[in-house]
Design a protein around this motif. Structure first.
Motif, PDB file in Angstrom:
ATOM      1  N   ALA A 138      -6.674   4.362  -9.417  1.00  0.00           N
ATOM      2  CA  ALA A 138      -5.515   5.112  -8.919  1.00  0.00           C
ATOM      3  C   ALA A 138      -5.264   4.798  -7.445  1.00  0.00           C
ATOM      4  O   ALA A 138      -4.106   4.676  -7.008  1.00  0.00           O
ATOM      5  N   THR A 139      -6.342   4.620  -6.690  1.00  0.00           N
ATOM      6  CA  THR A 139      -6.203   4.317  -5.262  1.00  0.00           C
ATOM      7  C   THR A 139      -5.680   2.900  -5.066  1.00  0.00           C
ATOM      8  O   THR A 139      -4.874   2.642  -4.157  1.00  0.00           O
ATOM      9  N   LEU A 140      -6.091   1.970  -5.920  1.00  0.00           N
ATOM     10  CA  LEU A 140      -5.549   0.607  -5.840  1.00  0.00           C
ATOM     11  C   LEU A 140      -4.062   0.592  -6.185  1.00  0.00           C
ATOM     12  O   LEU A 140      -3.301  -0.207  -5.625  1.00  0.00           O
ATOM     13  N   ALA A 141      -3.663   1.452  -7.089  1.00  0.00           N
ATOM     14  CA  ALA A 141      -2.229   1.544  -7.399  1.00  0.00           C
ATOM     15  C   ALA A 141      -1.456   2.024  -6.171  1.00  0.00           C
ATOM     16  O   ALA A 141      -0.332   1.566  -5.907  1.00  0.00           O
ATOM     17  N   GLN A 142      -2.044   2.928  -5.388  1.00  0.00           N
ATOM     18  CA  GLN A 142      -1.413   3.366  -4.142  1.00  0.00           C
ATOM     19  C   GLN A 142      -1.346   2.219  -3.133  1.00  0.00           C
ATOM     20  O   GLN A 142      -0.366   2.088  -2.400  1.00  0.00           O
ATOM     21  N   ALA A 143      -2.380   1.397  -3.106  1.00  0.00           N
ATOM     22  CA  ALA A 143      -2.372   0.229  -2.219  1.00  0.00           C
ATOM     23  C   ALA A 143      -1.249  -0.721  -2.608  1.00  0.00           C
ATOM     24  O   ALA A 143      -0.538  -1.260  -1.746  1.00  0.00           O
ATOM     25  N   HIS A 144      -1.067  -0.913  -3.901  1.00  0.00           N
ATOM     26  CA  HIS A 144      -0.009  -1.806  -4.373  1.00  0.00           C
ATOM     27  C   HIS A 144       1.361  -1.245  -4.012  1.00  0.00           C
ATOM     28  O   HIS A 144       2.274  -2.005  -3.651  1.00  0.00           O
ATOM     29  N   GLU A 145       1.505   0.051  -4.072  1.00  0.00           N
ATOM     30  CA  GLU A 145       2.776   0.673  -3.715  1.00  0.00           C
ATOM     31  C   GLU A 145       3.075   0.501  -2.234  1.00  0.00           C
ATOM     32  O   GLU A 145       4.224   0.272  -1.842  1.00  0.00           O
ATOM     33  N   ALA A 146       2.037   0.581  -1.390  1.00  0.00           N
ATOM     34  CA  ALA A 146       2.239   0.465   0.054  1.00  0.00           C
ATOM     35  C   ALA A 146       2.588  -0.965   0.457  1.00  0.00           C
ATOM     36  O   ALA A 146       3.493  -1.185   1.266  1.00  0.00           O
ATOM     37  N   ALA A 147       1.866  -1.947  -0.077  1.00  0.00           N
ATOM     38  CA  ALA A 147       2.090  -3.345   0.323  1.00  0.00           C
ATOM     39  C   ALA A 147       1.535  -4.265  -0.757  1.00  0.00           C
ATOM     40  O   ALA A 147       0.351  -4.626  -0.726  1.00  0.00           O
ATOM     41  N   PRO A 148       2.362  -4.671  -1.719  1.00  0.00           N
ATOM     42  CA  PRO A 148       1.886  -5.514  -2.822  1.00  0.00           C
ATOM     43  C   PRO A 148       1.217  -6.805  -2.350  1.00  0.00           C
ATOM     44  O   PRO A 148       0.247  -7.257  -2.962  1.00  0.00           O
ATOM     45  N   GLU A 149       1.714  -7.390  -1.266  1.00  0.00           N
ATOM     46  CA  GLU A 149       1.138  -8.661  -0.822  1.00  0.00           C
ATOM     47  C   GLU A 149      -0.246  -8.493  -0.211  1.00  0.00           C
ATOM     48  O   GLU A 149      -1.013  -9.454  -0.150  1.00  0.00           O
ATOM     49  N   THR A 150      -0.581  -7.299   0.246  1.00  0.00           N
ATOM     50  CA  THR A 150      -1.922  -7.074   0.774  1.00  0.00           C
ATOM     51  C   THR A 150      -2.944  -7.076  -0.352  1.00  0.00           C
ATOM     52  O   THR A 150      -3.964  -7.761  -0.288  1.00  0.00           O
ATOM     53  N   ILE A 151      -2.695  -6.328  -1.401  1.00  0.00           N
ATOM     54  CA  ILE A 151      -3.659  -6.228  -2.494  1.00  0.00           C
ATOM     55  C   ILE A 151      -3.739  -7.533  -3.279  1.00  0.00           C
ATOM     56  O   ILE A 151      -4.796  -7.910  -3.781  1.00  0.00           O
ATOM     57  N   ARG A 152      -2.640  -8.277  -3.356  1.00  0.00           N
ATOM     58  CA  ARG A 152      -2.639  -9.527  -4.103  1.00  0.00           C
ATOM     59  C   ARG A 152      -3.574 -10.566  -3.479  1.00  0.00           C
ATOM     60  O   ARG A 152      -4.070 -11.452  -4.155  1.00  0.00           O
ATOM     61  N   TYR A 153      -3.806 -10.445  -2.169  1.00  0.00           N
ATOM     62  CA  TYR A 153      -4.653 -11.406  -1.472  1.00  0.00           C
ATOM     63  C   TYR A 153      -6.043 -10.848  -1.168  1.00  0.00           C
ATOM     64  O   TYR A 153      -6.803 -11.455  -0.425  1.00  0.00           O
ATOM     65  N   ASN A 154      -6.391  -9.702  -1.731  1.00  0.00           N
ATOM     66  CA  ASN A 154      -7.658  -9.060  -1.389  1.00  0.00           C
ATOM     67  C   ASN A 154      -8.693  -9.245  -2.494  1.00  0.00           C
ATOM     68  O   ASN A 154      -8.494  -8.798  -3.627  1.00  0.00           O
ATOM     69  N   GLY A 155      -9.809  -9.894  -2.157  1.00  0.00           N
ATOM     70  CA  GLY A 155     -10.836 -10.181  -3.150  1.00  0.00           C
ATOM     71  C   GLY A 155     -11.520  -8.944  -3.689  1.00  0.00           C
ATOM     72  O   GLY A 155     -11.883  -8.883  -4.870  1.00  0.00           O
ATOM     73  N   TYR A 156     -11.727  -7.934  -2.841  1.00  0.00           N
ATOM     74  CA  TYR A 156     -12.390  -6.715  -3.310  1.00  0.00           C
ATOM     75  C   TYR A 156     -11.552  -6.007  -4.367  1.00  0.00           C
ATOM     76  O   TYR A 156     -12.067  -5.536  -5.376  1.00  0.00           O
TER      77      TYR A 156
END
Length: 415
Positions: A365-383
């Motif tokens: 659920a928290t990763l979904a919030q990350a995607h909502e804030a900035a999709p390009e940040t999570i797309r490039y994050n290995g963790y």
């Protein structure tokens, strides 16, 4: 073979344990250290490396990949049919144009008059603002960078006085700082190093303390992300010694970059598993933040009062303290962070904490919030990718569906 290359998959097949030993040795990690970071013993690591133990489950493989900063799962597993890049994101469509601008040196041919330095600085400030406010920040700054790089280089070449030349070098160093945010975690490690080194050279030429601090902050990150911990610590220490005499009468940006560097020292210590040292550096950084105005926000590092809660989460997560990670995550306020990409990064760190603490549903659920804030940040994050991939194999059908849907959004699975 380069430091960051994996075992040669074109040769005879290499067993999983042998691959693990090769990658561990290249990273300078002992069996005791790896076992500790995994919550296991050195004999457990030895058992896998020697083949006495079988190949671990997917979630364990993903955790090993995270600890060893493996760029692609195929380097660890040898399976080339699913070469998932964990700590390297997809190549952005604007990467070739940015790379060309970095590599171009128009020394001999005539060139147009450089823009006025104030005009260039205003464009650069707008670029930083765009980075912090856009959900697709790489696309935005990727469009701006080629002209910014060329114009900043031209201002340096056409400076008519020594003081103007040094000021132009400081601006060029800041352009390279913005560029490093774009090129990091893309499939061109050599370009990251070129940008980081050119930024440091320009900063040193400028003789500007703030520019030198920013370049050192970015250089330390480049070293740490390649597990060059000694080099990261050295560059941070040198920068802090350089800044120390400037701090009593320093401007807010100078004091902020000193605080950001102190946290970087703590971040590296946490990666090493040095709990006391990591938290000591975090507390020193917090003291610097507390002396800044409440609304101050450093445009490059995001250093501020608001960021210290996020930094506490990162320290706890890097120390693999699940309970402390969740406690810090609950105490931090993501919405107080004005930068969308930095807020998304904080959400990812929170998700890591929840995953460490055995709360995978909250992590997703928290990763979904990350995607909502900035999709390009999570797309490039290995963790983030590690957590999503792990949960696509979950026993819970509902969790598998949620993880798979997010994996599709991140480009890890086909729609």
């Amino acid at each position: 073979m380069s430091f960051d290359a994996g075992p040669d998959s074109s040769a005879d097949p290499i067993a999983f344990g042998q691959r693990l030993q090769i990658l561990r040795t290249r990273r300078g990690v002992t069996r005791e250290q790896l076992g500790g970071l995994m919550g296991r013993s050195a004999s457990w690591v030895k058992g896998i490396e020697t083949g006495r133990r079988g190949v671990p489950r997917l979630e364990v493989i993903l955790r090993l990949a995270e600890v060893l900063r493996v760029q692609s799962l195929s380097d660890l597993t040898g399976n080339q049919t699913a070469p998932v890049a964990l700590f390297t994101g997809p190549g952005h469509a604007r990467l070739p144009a940015v790379r060309a601008a970095v590599d171009e040196f128009p020394i001999s041919r005539p060139e147009a008059a450089a823009p006025a330095p104030k005009h260039l600085s205003a464009r650069l400030a707008r670029a930083w603002a765009a980075r912090h406010t856009s959900p697709n920040h790489r696309d935005v700054i990727g469009a701006l960078l080629p002209d910014l790089i060329r114009d900043a280089q031209a201002v340096v070449r056409q400076a008519e006085t020594a003081s103007n030349w040094r000021a132009a070098q400081a601006t060029l160093a800041e352009v390279y700082a913005l560029c490093q945010f774009f090129v990091s975690y893309q499939p061109d490690a050599a370009l990251v190093w070129r940008v980081a080194e050119r930024g440091m050279i320009a900063a040193q030429q400028s003789e500007d303390g703030h520019a030198i601090g920013v370049a050192a902050w970015l250089s330390a990150q480049a070293h740490r992300d390649r597990a060059h911990y000694d080099a990261a610590e050295h560059v941070v220490g040198e920068a802090l010694r350089h800044l120390e005499p400037l701090l009593p009468d320093g401007t807010e940006p100078v004091r902020a970059i000193a605080g950001a560097l102190r946290f970087e020292a703590g971040y590296t210590a946490a990666r090493r598993g040095e709990t006391g040292t990591a938290w000591r550096h975090w507390d020193e950084a917090r003291q610097v933040a507390d002396r800044l105005p409440e609304t101050y926000f450093h445009p490059v590092t995001s250093f501020s009062r608001a960021i210290m809660g996020a930094h506490a989460v990162t320290v706890a997560v890097e120390l693999h303290a699940g309970g402390e990670s969740v406690r810090q995550a609950a105490a931090s306020d993501a919405m107080a962070i004005p930068s969308r990409p930095r807020r998304a990064r904080h959400r990812i760190e929170q998700a890591r904490g929840y995953q460490l603490n055995g709360q995978p549903d909250v992590a997703l659920a928290t990763l979904a919030q990350a995607h909502e804030a900035a999709p390009e940040t999570i797309r490039y994050n290995g963790y983030a990718k590690r957590i999503v991939l792990e949960e696509t194999q979950a026993k819970s059908p509902n969790r598998r569906r949620r993880a798979s849907a997010l994996a599709v959004q991140l480009g890890l699975l086909a729609a």
